[in-house]
Write a protein that holds these residues in place. Structure first.
Motif, PDB file in Angstrom:
ATOM      1  N   ASP A  70       8.767   7.324   2.764  1.00  0.00           N
ATOM      2  CA  ASP A  70       7.424   6.788   2.530  1.00  0.00           C
ATOM      3  C   ASP A  70       6.977   7.009   1.092  1.00  0.00           C
ATOM      4  OD1 ASP A  70       7.152   5.992   5.199  1.00  0.00           O
ATOM      5  OD2 ASP A  70       6.448   7.978   5.796  1.00  0.00           O
ATOM      6  N   LEU A  71       7.417   8.112   0.499  1.00  0.00           N
ATOM      7  CA  LEU A  71       6.982   8.483  -0.852  1.00  0.00           C
ATOM      8  C   LEU A  71       7.997   8.081  -1.919  1.00  0.00           C
ATOM      9  CD1 LEU A  71       5.519  12.022  -0.068  1.00  0.00           C
ATOM     10  CD2 LEU A  71       4.262   9.891  -0.409  1.00  0.00           C
ATOM     11  N   GLN A  72       8.934   7.236  -1.574  1.00  0.00           N
ATOM     12  CA  GLN A  72       9.926   6.782  -2.546  1.00  0.00           C
ATOM     13  C   GLN A  72       9.261   5.870  -3.579  1.00  0.00           C
ATOM     14  OE1 GLN A  72      13.261   4.860  -0.746  1.00  0.00           O
ATOM     15  NE2 GLN A  72      14.331   4.516  -2.680  1.00  0.00           N
ATOM     16  N   LEU A 126       1.234   6.843  -6.907  1.00  0.00           N
ATOM     17  CA  LEU A 126       0.141   7.772  -7.223  1.00  0.00           C
ATOM     18  C   LEU A 126       0.563   9.211  -6.969  1.00  0.00           C
ATOM     19  CD1 LEU A 126      -2.723   8.507  -7.972  1.00  0.00           C
ATOM     20  CD2 LEU A 126      -3.459   7.865  -5.671  1.00  0.00           C
ATOM     21  N   ALA A 127       1.251   9.446  -5.836  1.00  0.00           N
ATOM     22  CA  ALA A 127       1.708  10.795  -5.527  1.00  0.00           C
ATOM     23  C   ALA A 127       2.760  11.256  -6.522  1.00  0.00           C
ATOM     24  CB  ALA A 127       2.272  10.840  -4.107  1.00  0.00           C
ATOM     25  N   GLY A 128       3.561  10.329  -7.037  1.00  0.00           N
ATOM     26  CA  GLY A 128       4.630  10.695  -7.964  1.00  0.00           C
ATOM     27  C   GLY A 128       4.151  11.026  -9.359  1.00  0.00           C
ATOM     28  N   ILE A 129       3.051  10.395  -9.802  1.00  0.00           N
ATOM     29  CA  ILE A 129       2.591  10.615 -11.182  1.00  0.00           C
ATOM     30  C   ILE A 129       1.497  11.666 -11.280  1.00  0.00           C
ATOM     31  CG2 ILE A 129       3.224   8.277 -11.886  1.00  0.00           C
ATOM     32  CD1 ILE A 129       0.357   7.442 -11.572  1.00  0.00           C
ATOM     33  N   ASN A 130       0.942  12.086 -10.144  1.00  0.00           N
ATOM     34  CA  ASN A 130      -0.122  13.083 -10.173  1.00  0.00           C
ATOM     35  C   ASN A 130       0.272  14.237  -9.261  1.00  0.00           C
ATOM     36  OD1 ASN A 130      -2.768  14.461  -9.564  1.00  0.00           O
ATOM     37  ND2 ASN A 130      -3.491  12.865 -10.978  1.00  0.00           N
ATOM     38  N   ASN A 131       0.858  15.255  -9.853  1.00  0.00           N
ATOM     39  CA  ASN A 131       1.373  16.386  -9.082  1.00  0.00           C
ATOM     40  C   ASN A 131       0.271  17.166  -8.382  1.00  0.00           C
ATOM     41  OD1 ASN A 131       4.092  15.936  -9.656  1.00  0.00           O
ATOM     42  ND2 ASN A 131       3.932  17.010 -11.628  1.00  0.00           N
ATOM     43  N   TYR A 132      -0.900  17.260  -9.024  1.00  0.00           N
ATOM     44  CA  TYR A 132      -1.991  18.029  -8.408  1.00  0.00           C
ATOM     45  C   TYR A 132      -2.401  17.400  -7.082  1.00  0.00           C
ATOM     46  CZ  TYR A 132      -6.581  20.009  -7.496  1.00  0.00           C
ATOM     47  OH  TYR A 132      -7.658  20.623  -6.897  1.00  0.00           O
ATOM     48  N   ALA A 133      -2.589  16.071  -7.106  1.00  0.00           N
ATOM     49  CA  ALA A 133      -2.983  15.372  -5.875  1.00  0.00           C
ATOM     50  C   ALA A 133      -1.889  15.498  -4.821  1.00  0.00           C
ATOM     51  CB  ALA A 133      -3.275  13.911  -6.178  1.00  0.00           C
ATOM     52  N   LYS A 134      -0.639  15.373  -5.242  1.00  0.00           N
ATOM     53  CA  LYS A 134       0.477  15.449  -4.304  1.00  0.00           C
ATOM     54  C   LYS A 134       0.586  16.830  -3.675  1.00  0.00           C
ATOM     55  CE  LYS A 134       5.474  14.709  -4.011  1.00  0.00           C
ATOM     56  NZ  LYS A 134       6.691  14.300  -4.769  1.00  0.00           N
ATOM     57  N   ILE A 165       0.836  -1.205   0.000  1.00  0.00           N
ATOM     58  CA  ILE A 165       0.000   0.000   0.000  1.00  0.00           C
ATOM     59  C   ILE A 165       0.870   1.253   0.000  1.00  0.00           C
ATOM     60  CG2 ILE A 165      -0.310   0.338   2.491  1.00  0.00           C
ATOM     61  CD1 ILE A 165      -3.286   0.812   1.871  1.00  0.00           C
ATOM     62  N   ARG A 166       2.054   1.181   0.614  1.00  0.00           N
ATOM     63  CA  ARG A 166       2.999   2.305   0.545  1.00  0.00           C
ATOM     64  C   ARG A 166       3.462   2.515  -0.880  1.00  0.00           C
ATOM     65  NH1 ARG A 166       7.572   3.793  -0.666  1.00  0.00           N
ATOM     66  NH2 ARG A 166       8.074   1.706  -1.402  1.00  0.00           N
TER      67      ARG A 166
END
Length: 290
Positions: A198-200, A56-64, A49-50
């Motif tokens: 965590d976001l690696q 997801l955070a890496g490919i979608n800058n708006y969400a991140k 899940i990590r």
């Protein structure tokens, strides 16, 4: 003879205690194997899940950039601490070491004028928090020997909601990390905001997708599940540490009881020998007088 009876009574009492500690040692040994299996079984879910969250955070800058869970705060004004302990004692210095680390960090926050809210998971942590007058906003006790997510969701969601609404600037967890049977290490780790580790992302390249309801909402839900899985993993880790520490403590208590019994038997034999010698001396003295 009264002294000999008293020593025999003490020997019997220590023997009864030894039987109890030996039984507790055997029970802890059996439970330790099961808790270690659960601890290892929980790791793949948390890691997967990590990985999904990081990609997801890496490919979608708006969400991140817009997720409240990914905001940074260099000067926190309020923090939440999840302190994980056991419900029961008789496990050596396990809880004492965790609570010592917990108190040290609470003191640091208090000295920096940072307000602290506490969420104890385990009766020992709850009692310790209330004893020193900390702000306990939620808790979970009577967790048993098997970690159950339904007992954790409420207390964890309370901190997640407060962090999402910017009522908390950071969330931490303190627990006992299982290293091996003889070593359990207290740890104080940050849950929120998420760290770079965590976001690696994976090295594999991912394309972006269409999301329903939205990438931001999906990311926030995944982060919530990730934090819950990390706390669940910490609880499983702590339970494995608890049984290992209890096994070692009960073995030590059983061995010490054996040493105490040997010493008491030695004292009893000396007392009995002295009593017999005294009686013989009285008989000889009486015969000589006749």
């Amino acid at each position: 003879m009264s002294a000999a009876k008293e020593i025999r009574s003490k020997i019997k009492s220590v023997q009864n205690t030894q039987k109890i500690t030996r039984a507790m040692q055997m029970v802890a040994t059996s439970k330790m194997r099961k808790t270690q299996e659960r601890m290892r079984a929980a790791r793949p879910y948390a890691e997967n899940i990590r990985r999904v969250m990081a990609n997801l955070a890496g490919i979608n800058n708006y969400a991140k950039n817009n997720s409240p869970y990914l905001r940074s705060c260099s000067n926190p004004k309020s923090v939440g601490i999840i302190v994980i302990t056991s419900d029961k004692g008789l496990c050596g210095g396990l809880n004492a070491n965790v609570l010592k680390l917990f108190y040290e960090n609470v003191k640091k926050f208090k000295n920096s004028k940072v307000s602290v809210e506490v969420c104890p998971l385990g009766q020992k942590g709850l009692n310790a928090s209330l004893r020193v007058g900390l702000d306990v906003t939620s808790s979970a006790v009577s967790l048993g020997d098997v970690p159950q997510m339904e007992k954790l969701i409420g207390p964890i969601s309370n901190f997640l909601t407060k962090f999402h609404n910017q009522q908390l600037d950071a969330v931490y967890v303190v627990y006992s990390h299982f290293v091996n049977t003889m070593k359990q290490q207290p740890k104080f780790e940050q849950l929120l905001p998420l760290s770079k580790k965590d976001l690696q992302q994976d090295k594999v390249h991912f394309n972006d997708y269409e999301y329903e309801p939205s990438a931001l909402e999906v990311l926030d839900q995944i982060i919530s599940r990730y934090v819950e899985s990390v706390v669940f993993q910490c609880l499983a880790d702590n339970m494995a540490s608890e049984q290992a520490a209890r096994m070692v403590a009960m073995k030590s208590a059983t061995d010490n009881a054996g040493l105490a019994i040997n010493e008491l038997r030695l004292v009893y034999n000396k007392s009995r020998q002295a009593s017999i010698t005294k009686e013989l001396a009285e008989i000889v003295a009486g015969s000589a007088a006749v």
